[in-house]
Every structure is written in C-alpha cells, then in structure tokens.
Motif scaffolding. Sequence first.
Motif, PDB file in Angstrom:
ATOM      1  N   THR A 114      14.888 129.031  34.981  1.00  0.00           N
ATOM      2  CA  THR A 114      16.047 128.655  34.169  1.00  0.00           C
ATOM      3  C   THR A 114      16.594 127.279  34.563  1.00  0.00           C
ATOM      4  OG1 THR A 114      17.658 129.628  35.684  1.00  0.00           O
ATOM      5  CG2 THR A 114      16.704 131.093  34.003  1.00  0.00           C
ATOM      6  N   GLU A 146      21.501 138.269  31.542  1.00  0.00           N
ATOM      7  CA  GLU A 146      20.254 138.306  30.769  1.00  0.00           C
ATOM      8  C   GLU A 146      19.176 137.347  31.284  1.00  0.00           C
ATOM      9  OE1 GLU A 146      23.329 135.988  28.205  1.00  0.00           O
ATOM     10  OE2 GLU A 146      23.289 137.811  29.448  1.00  0.00           O
ATOM     11  N   CYS A 147      19.525 136.429  32.173  1.00  0.00           N
ATOM     12  CA  CYS A 147      18.500 135.511  32.676  1.00  0.00           C
ATOM     13  C   CYS A 147      18.096 135.789  34.121  1.00  0.00           C
ATOM     14  CB  CYS A 147      18.943 134.057  32.523  1.00  0.00           C
ATOM     15  SG  CYS A 147      20.200 133.535  33.693  1.00  0.00           S
TER      16      CYS A 147
END
Length: 330
Positions: A137, A129-130
């Motif tokens: 991040t 999801e990142c």
Amino acid sequence: MTLAKGCTLCYQGAKMVLFVTGRCRRSCWYCPLSSERKGKDVVFANERRIEAPEEAVSLAERMSALGTGITGGEPLLCIDRVNEYSKALKDHFGKEHHIHLYTAQAPTKPELEQLAGLVDEIRLHPPRECWDHITDTDYIASAKNAKEMGFDIGIEVPALPGLELLIPALPYLDFLNINELEWGETNAGEMRERGHELADGVHNAVSGARDWADELLNHGKVHWCASSFKDSVQLRERLKRIAENTARPFDEVTDDGTIVYGVLDLHPGTRDAVVARCRTFLTEDEFSDCGDRVETAWWLLEEYRDRIPGKKSVVERYPDGGMVVEVTPL
C-alpha cells in the motif's frame, strides 16, 4: 519496549491535544468522534473551541505543555492549518516542542516536505480493508519516505480482529500503537450491529478487544494503549498540569486534577450587602466576586455558612473553567 516520543509525553500528561478539523473522507464504522466534532470544520485545543493559533499557544502555556498531538477528522485535509498552528507552537516554545500528527491518509512526498521541521512524528491510520496487503500500500511507501526525511513514523490503529496482518509492516516502522477499541455516542449502533459489548460499566472499552492484539504484544515495537489508561492516567496528569498553573489560592486541587470550591449565589437586591459582609471576614485572596455569585474555598463557605445568607454549594470541575463534574448543595 521503547515508547514513541509522543507517547512518553502523553504518559506525563504533557501533550496538548489539537483537533484541527472534524472533516474526513473516510467513514470508519468504529470512529468515536462526538457529534459536536464529527464532520464539522472546527478547531479544539484540549476540550476548548478555538479560532486562532494564538489561542492554542495560550492553552499550551496554561498546561506547561511539552508537546502537541494533532488529530481530527483528517488533518491533512487542512494541511495549511496544520502548518500554521505547528509553526506558532514551535516559534513560541522552541523546536523541542514535540508535535505528532495522526492521519488516515498516506502523506505524499510533497505533503511530507510541507510538514518537515514542523511535525516530528507521524502516526498513520491505514483502514482495516488494506491490512491484508499492507506492504503493497501507499502507507508503507509513505513510511519509507518519512523515515528518509527524518520523521519518526508509526502506525496507530484501534484493536480490531486481524491485527496480526500488520506484522509485515513492522520492519518499516518505528512503532505500532494499538488503541483499545472504544464505544462512543456516534458508533454505538455499529458496535451493536457487530455484537460488541462494553467490558464494564466504568470505561468505554469494548469487551475482548485486547485478545485481538495478543499475537503482537510481545514485539518490541508494539505498544498497547488501554482505554482505562487514557481515562485514569493520561487525562488526570494533563488536568493536574493545568490546575497547577491556573488554580486560585482558595481552590482545592484533587488527586484527579479537578478543582473544588464553594459557591454562594447572590440575588440582585442583596448582592452589594452580601459581598460587603464577605469582606469583613474573608481576605481578597480568599474569595472572588463573580457578579451573580461569590466563589471561595469550600471549607470557608462551610465555616461561615451561618453568617452569610443565600444558596450555597460545593462545585467540582475541570480546571481553567472546564467541565463541571459535580455540584453538591451545602
């Protein structure tokens, strides 16, 4: 392409796999961990359950390990345990014993400071999801800190759709490892829900997984690790190293690193007489009295089958008391 140091040793079968915990805060749908390990705070060295660093050192010796790969679960949930085992291995084998660590977390600077000098290489596992904002991040911030502190740093992920989203992360990494997506007992339901199928009936690879990595595979920092390689090369070479150190004089070591030997089952009432008879035509190096059975070379058991009563079989198993692969009645 230059392989990560940890991968080079894996190719040689020279890395012990140290599973430090099955606990993890994530619930990745593709996680292949077995039910024996998933969610459980247990420690394994290769396939053997252990309780103390000294046992890990002993098992590393038995395979002449040149390094160790630390995995889980999430190893950073028990960072003190990681450090304890890593220190024991480094103290015994020397600083050249290469240790790499997998983590789905982004290690903080204090965590990296704890690992410094004990872990040589860190493999980050950012969740899917990142990926579309990977450079924003904590994983990239952690990678920068790790590089400054002298760690080799990379990302290691399974092959999933969207791998190309990780391309912007490459300038901050020493390597990007892509593992072929694998079907397992605990993720089979999730695989079916997503319409995935096995590529063949031999390995655990998911059909089409390599295609998702195509856009990255020509990059010098990217390495593809196939499921078939893990089964047919990495494991086999590790088993060979263990077999070389642990096989008995009468064990036959196969090209796959398994051992083959003969077994004569003994009944309590005839045990002493049968063992005494074995000693009349077998030397001490040619058989082992195991209490309820005699173990010897399979070809000797076949040769003398008419001279000794009892149930006889040929056993193939992993070395050093590992998993039984096949038992054939003789």
